[in-house]
Design a protein around this motif. Structure first.
Motif, PDB file in Angstrom:
ATOM      1  N   ASP A   1       1.597   4.275   8.501  1.00 35.77           N
ATOM      2  CA  ASP A   1       0.464   3.432   8.897  1.00 35.77           C
ATOM      3  C   ASP A   1      -0.318   3.976  10.088  1.00 35.77           C
ATOM      4  N   ASN A   2       0.303   4.855  10.871  1.00 40.29           N
ATOM      5  CA  ASN A   2      -0.362   5.343  12.089  1.00 40.29           C
ATOM      6  C   ASN A   2      -0.307   6.867  12.192  1.00 40.29           C
TER       7      ASN A   2
ATOM      8  N   MET B   1       7.448   3.517   7.897  1.00 43.11           N
ATOM      9  CA  MET B   1       6.168   2.826   7.757  1.00 43.11           C
ATOM     10  C   MET B   1       5.311   2.965   9.012  1.00 43.11           C
TER      11      MET B   1
ATOM     12  N   GLN C   1       7.186   0.673   1.666  1.00 41.52           N
ATOM     13  CA  GLN C   1       7.128  -0.669   2.251  1.00 41.52           C
ATOM     14  C   GLN C   1       7.884  -1.676   1.392  1.00 41.52           C
TER      15      GLN C   1
ATOM     16  N   HIS D   1       0.805  -1.217   0.000  1.00 45.53           N
ATOM     17  CA  HIS D   1       0.000   0.000   0.000  1.00 45.53           C
ATOM     18  C   HIS D   1       0.840   1.270   0.000  1.00 45.53           C
ATOM     19  N   SER D   2       2.148   1.148   0.228  1.00 45.33           N
ATOM     20  CA  SER D   2       3.040   2.302   0.174  1.00 45.33           C
ATOM     21  C   SER D   2       4.341   1.864  -0.478  1.00 45.33           C
TER      22      SER D   2
ATOM     23  N   LYS E   1      -1.474  12.107   7.481  1.00 44.22           N
ATOM     24  CA  LYS E   1      -1.698  11.607   6.133  1.00 44.22           C
ATOM     25  C   LYS E   1      -2.040  12.783   5.230  1.00 44.22           C
TER      26      LYS E   1
END
Length: 544
Positions: A285-286, A281, A245, A241-242, A323
């Motif tokens: 992700d957070n 990441m 990653q 998704h990124s 984000k």
């Protein structure tokens, strides 16, 4: 001892050879090795500088002024190693070099042929301008089977023979499509692609297979049997998704392990330090929130036109632990649809990127006006800075005929053609009638920041070096009028002739830069301007 890794692609284009090369470079770096990445592009253009963004995506510019493929941006963002002119070559450059040598008589009367003269020139490029790198990763553009790529494949085949297996590795990226009706991954496209590669004398050592799901053991064994490689060397390149990653994903699949095994270097190896990528990441992700940024451009139908820009905004989000949601808006809609500006009401920041030509320029100026009047953080890059100066000239300095000579003759040329400038101790000149290719102001130039300004605070330095790619400049003759209206010229060339940065102190965050800061931003080292812009957008999000 420098080892060479040659990366080719098959089945279809756009599988991600550039990302694969960059990610492998990052993994080798994480093990303590020094890497260099290079791109060999088979097209006949000397460089992508004269191509439409719709043809080839963004043009990435190096510090030394080379206009290159966007994959060099991936190389720099993943490894932090600054690319140079010698890291990008095209068929056009190779043939230009060979023909120039022939005209000089360097070949001593020989008949000039693809083999050996063209292939020798390609090999010289691949091995030239190296220092003490442990690994050189050479990505071959295009897809195996393309007729224009044959000289490059022949050149790396020869180079592989000359170096020997102890110093060369061939990695081939293919596609494993999943057929829902059959309920399985199909290996035949990969088999055919490898067969095509073998037909030109290259046996891949590692297969990197793009797939949207894990590759079963039986499928790996089948691919290995048909393609003449070990099943362990069939590596899954899974969708993530990124893009940040990808190094972690490739490491889990064993890519770097297989590379070191091939070179007989695995026995003494410890696990790589991937903390840089796990930390990135963790923030991706957070996130602790989100901001919405409107990018008002003219090439928004092909987002590869703004690849570095999009990634730099993401980096600004990583720095602020938020984000970044991007709203790509074609600037022309602001010229044709009366209600279109309403799309900007709920955004937390407006960015107008670089571009060329008159199309959509009035729409960009309308976006600048909206950002200025509604106190929304505004970031103008290159063309976006020029449009900001024209907007201020028209609406704040009462210079009603303000325009750019890029669009034709105008009453008040606030933006005009750049015909000469300083580069260190050298003076460079251009003319309107000259060639288009390679004639812009290209590469890294020095800029002096004014004390007490926003950008001086952002950078924390008096002198900066940023990369340029443009042919027109803000006219210094309008400086007094624009500053009288409130626009501060906060960054200038060392000779004080070329405006590099402008800002509006009366606005929460309004900055325009003539250079392209997105070309130097990295996920582990976000550019300060993007960090500050996203920080301002976060503050804006708290107000709406």
């Amino acid at each position: 001892m420098t080892r060479f890794i040659f990366i080719t692609g098959g089945v279809v284009s756009s599988l991600g050879k550039g990302l694969a090369s960059a990610a492998l470079g990052a993994l080798l770096q994480a093990r303590g090795y020094k890497v260099r990445l290079r791109k060999l592009d088979p097209y006949l253009n000397v460089d992508p500088g004269t191509m439409s963004p719709y043809q080839h995506g963004e043009v990435y510019v190096t510090d030394d002024g080379a206009e290159t493929d966007l994959d060099l941006g991936h190389y720099e963002r993943f490894t932090g190693v600054a690319c140079r002119r010698s890291d990008s070559v095209t068929t056009g450059q190779i043939y230009m070099d060979v023909i120039t040598r022939e005209r000089r008589g360097d070949y001593l009367g020989a008949t000039i042929q693809v083999i050996p003269h063209v292939t020798d020139a390609i090999k010289e490029f691949a091995r030239g301008d190296l220092e003490d790198e442990d690994f050189v990763l050479c990505e071959i553009g295009g897809t195996v089977g393309d007729i224009e790529g044959l000289p490059f494949l022949e050149a790396i085949r020869q180079l592989g023979n000359e170096l020997g297996r102890e110093r060369s590795l061939f990695m081939h990226l293919t596609l494993l499509p999943y057929i829902p009706a059959a309920g399985e991954l199909k290996t035949k496209p990969t088999q055919h692609s490898v067969k095509e590669l073998q037909s030109v004398g290259i046996q891949p050592d590692i297969l990197l297979c793009r797939s949207d799901r894990d590759i079963p053991v039986e499928q790996r064994r089948k691919i290995g049997l048909f393609c003449n490689i070990r099943p362990e060397a069939v590596i899954a390149a899974l969708d993530v998704h990124s893009i940040y990653q990808v190094p972690l994903s490739y490491h889990r699949e064993g890519l770097d392990t297989e590379v070191l095994r091939h070179f007989g270097m695995l026995a003494s190896e410890a696990e790589p330090d991937l903390s840089r990528w796990t930390g990135i990441m963790e923030r991706v992700d957070n996130p602790e929130g989100s901001v919405r940024i409107a990018v008002v451009g003219k090439y928004t139908s092909l987002l590869d036109s703004y690849k570095s820009l999009a990634e730099s905004l993401t980096h600004g989000g990583i720095a602020n632990n938020v984000k970044v949601e991007l709203d790509w808006i074609d600037s022309e809609i602001f010229e044709t649809e009366t209600e279109a500006l309403m799309r900007l009401e709920d955004v937390h920041g407006i960015l107008v990127p670089g571009g060329f030509g008159e199309r959509g320029s009035e729409g960009k100026i309308a976006a600048v006006t909206f950002a200025r009047e509604h106190k929304i953080p505004y970031f103008g890059i290159c063309f976006g800075m020029q449009m900001a100066c024209i907007e201020v000239a028209r609406n704040m300095a009462e210079i009603k005929g303000a325009g750019s000579t890029e669009f034709g003759p105008c009453a008040e040329p606030v933006v005009g053609l750049l015909t000469e400038w300083s580069r260190g101790n050298m003076r460079e000149t251009r003319s309107a009638e000259g060639d288009l290719g390679g004639t812009m102001r290209l590469g890294a130039y020095e800029c002096h920041l004014e004390a007490g300004t926003r950008v001086r605070q952002i950078y924390g330095e008096e002198r900066i070096f940023e990369r340029h790619r443009h042919r027109y400049e803000v006219n210094i003759n309008y400086r007094d009028a624009l500053q009288g209206a409130g626009l501060v010229f906060s960054g200038m060339s060392p000779d004080g002739v070329l405006p590099e940065i402008v800002e509006l102190p009366s606005h929460p965050w309004f900055v325009g830069v003539q250079f392209h800061p997105e070309l130097k931003s990295k996920p582990f080292d976000p550019h300060p301007l993007f960090t500050s812009f996203i920080e301002a957008a976060v503050e804006q999000s708290r107000l709406v």
